[in-house]
Design a protein around this motif. Structure first.
Motif, PDB file in Angstrom:
ATOM      1  N   ASP A  36       0.901  -1.278   0.123  1.00 19.85           N
ATOM      2  CA  ASP A  36       0.024   0.169  -0.103  1.00 19.85           C
ATOM      3  C   ASP A  36       0.794   1.269  -0.069  1.00 19.85           C
ATOM      4  OD1 ASP A  36       0.870  -0.437   2.515  1.00 19.85           O
ATOM      5  OD2 ASP A  36      -0.951   0.205   3.493  1.00 19.85           O
ATOM      6  N   TYR A  58      -1.479  -6.880  -4.341  1.00 20.21           N
ATOM      7  CA  TYR A  58      -0.573  -7.419  -3.527  1.00 20.21           C
ATOM      8  C   TYR A  58      -0.163  -8.812  -3.817  1.00 20.21           C
ATOM      9  CZ  TYR A  58      -4.299  -9.500  -1.056  1.00 20.21           C
ATOM     10  OH  TYR A  58      -5.524 -10.185  -0.540  1.00 20.21           O
ATOM     11  N   ASN A  60       1.251 -12.553  -1.778  1.00 20.96           N
ATOM     12  CA  ASN A  60       1.556 -13.376  -0.450  1.00 20.96           C
ATOM     13  C   ASN A  60       2.914 -13.969  -0.444  1.00 20.96           C
ATOM     14  OD1 ASN A  60      -1.479 -13.014   0.409  1.00 20.96           O
ATOM     15  ND2 ASN A  60      -1.733 -14.631  -1.368  1.00 20.96           N
ATOM     16  N   MET A 339      -1.806  -7.886   6.285  1.00 17.14           N
ATOM     17  CA  MET A 339      -1.715  -6.991   5.283  1.00 17.14           C
ATOM     18  C   MET A 339      -0.610  -6.071   5.530  1.00 17.14           C
ATOM     19  SD  MET A 339      -4.252  -7.789   3.531  1.00 17.14           S
ATOM     20  CE  MET A 339      -3.903  -6.827   2.105  1.00 17.14           C
ATOM     21  N   SER A 340       0.127  -5.779   6.628  1.00 15.99           N
ATOM     22  CA  SER A 340       1.128  -5.071   6.693  1.00 15.99           C
ATOM     23  C   SER A 340       2.408  -5.793   5.956  1.00 15.99           C
ATOM     24  CB  SER A 340       1.717  -4.662   8.004  1.00 15.99           C
ATOM     25  OG  SER A 340       1.738  -5.900   8.860  1.00 15.99           O
ATOM     26  N   LYS A 342       2.333  -7.712   3.278  1.00 19.26           N
ATOM     27  CA  LYS A 342       2.352  -8.145   1.952  1.00 19.26           C
ATOM     28  C   LYS A 342       3.060  -7.407   1.002  1.00 19.26           C
ATOM     29  CE  LYS A 342      -1.524 -10.509   2.914  1.00 19.26           C
ATOM     30  NZ  LYS A 342      -1.230 -12.168   2.527  1.00 19.26           N
TER      31      LYS A 342
END
Length: 430
Positions: A36, A58, A60, A339-340, A342
């Motif tokens: 992000d 993104y 994984n 999520m941080s 990715k």
């Protein structure tokens, strides 16, 4: 007749060049580029690359979300438990030896086959600038060209080096940048310094595109820009779990590294006491090796020690007060589902769909993707080509089926090359 012969010669020359060489790949890693970051500042060059190619919101990464394990996963298509680089710093009980970022002995790296070796095994050439493992002999080989890590090498020099390789006879080039990771560690992912660094990396990408334009490489080279992991805010002084406050440190034989995770080798018969004392401690989860969540693929290697402690996001596991003063404001290594953690993914080239957004996939899938783009056979890996083939174009799936059962292309390439050379020789006689 002379005009016809010249025309036929030109056609044969072009066709033979493609059959012999195919398309090339440049794999770029911008360390610690969280997915992000793109949304926090203007990134015109990333936006333009996406418009002319494919992006995923993104991808994984693997657990643990650390630099050396994640980069070796991208290079091999293997989970960390499969290739054996399970941390930046680790202990091997069989070798009774420690690994760190300066370890280059083959014994540490031979658990997987990186793509620069796969390429060489099939008669192509690879060149690698600063990728973890590139200095080591693996499966009896190194890249055709490689360099010892030099943090001070300017980013434009790194780009110019890769352009020179790809303009000559290199088929696979791999390029590593240590930003925005370094800035994220120092100032934290939400800092103005990171936002400035992201803009700088967008400028680096712009320079790459400009050099590709000038060297006329877009018709023959597929470019992939990705990262190893993301980053989250930390404060070692106030958000830590001090192991020495909860367990008898004399019960521990070794803790090779601390931070978001800690592998623990207990002394004999001390496993139960350590597990009992750490269970229900706030902000950490403790696992016996055999109970590590299956989706992490982080059980089946001897370097994963009998006890694993995993901190909550933004917290760290420390051995004692001597580690409270760590100045970093950003860290990674946490649960790869956060999520941080990715990373980004962008691709552009003659075999990449334009103006397309693909669904998120796994970083183990990058290895089979690149094998497909190069039209070579894969070594055994944990990736899945089906996860990325939706944005691959202009590749003959029948003659370039780069799955683990093997590709027919490498089998017929030598006869094709010989035939091309014979035809060219006859035309030259005419």
């Amino acid at each position: 007749m002379a005009r016809i012969s010249s025309f036929v010669f030109l056609v044969v020359e072009m066709c033979c060049w493609w059959l012999i060489n195919g398309n090339k790949v440049l794999l770029i890693s911008m360390d610690g580029f969280r997915w992000d970051y793109i949304n926090q500042v203007d990134t015109p060059n990333f936006d333009a690359l996406a418009g002319k190619g494919t992006r995923a919101e993104y991808i994984n990464g693997t657990f643990v979300t650390k630099t050396f394990p994640s980069h070796y996963t991208m290079a091999t298509g293997l989970y960390e438990e499969s290739h054996g680089i399970i941390a930046n710093s680790m202990y091997d009980p069989l070798f009774d030896d420690y690994f760190n970022k300066r370890s280059k002995q083959t014994k540490w790296w031979d658990g997987g086959e990186p793509m620069w070796v796969t390429v060489r095994k099939q008669g192509l050439k690879s060149a690698v600038l600063f990728w973890p493992g590139n200095e080591s002999e693996i499966r009896g080989m190194r890249p055709n060209i490689y360099s010892a890590y030099n943090h001070t090498m300017p980013f434009q020099t790194r780009v110019d080096t890769a352009i020179r390789w790809l303009s000559n006879d290199i088929d696979l080039a791999m390029l590593y940048f240590d930003e925005p990771d370094s800035t994220g560690h120092l100032f934290g992912p939400n800092s103005s310094q990171v936002r400035a660094k992201v803009k700088e990396m967008d400028d680096v990408l712009g320079y790459i595109v400009k050099q590709f334009d000038q060297a006329n490489l877009w018709e023959t080279v597929n470019v992939i820009v990705t990262s190893d992991h993301g980053m989250t805010e930390v404060d070692y002084a106030t958000r830590h779990v001090d192991l020495s406050e909860h367990i008898d440190m004399n019960a521990i034989d070794k803790i090779p590294s601390t931070g978001p995770t800690a592998n623990i080798l207990p002394k004999a018969n001390m496993d139960d006491a350590i597990i009992r004392n750490l269970t229900n401690v706030p902000h950490v989860q403790v696992y016996r090796k055999e109970d590590v969540p299956e989706h992490w693929h982080y059980r089946n290697h001897r370097r994963i020690l009998p006890i694993l402690v995993v901190a909550d996001e933004g917290w760290v596991v420390l051995k004692g007060p001597e580690e409270y003063s760590e100045p970093d404001r950003g860290a990674h290594g946490y649960d790869n589902t956060l999520m941080s953690m990715k990373p980004i993914f962008y691709a552009r080239g003659p075999n990449i769909k334009a103006g397309y957004e693909t669904l998120p996939f796994n970083n183990v899938d990058i290895y089979p993707l690149i094998c497909e783009l190069l039209c070579i056979r894969q070594a055994p890996n944990n990736g899945t080509l089906a996860n990325t083939e939706n944005f691959i174009v202009n590749v003959d799936q029948e003659t370039c089926a780069a799955d683990t059962s093997g590709s027919s292309s490498a089998l017929f390439s030598l006869p094709v090359v010989i035939l091309c050379l014979l035809i060219k020789q006859e035309l030259q006689v005419l």
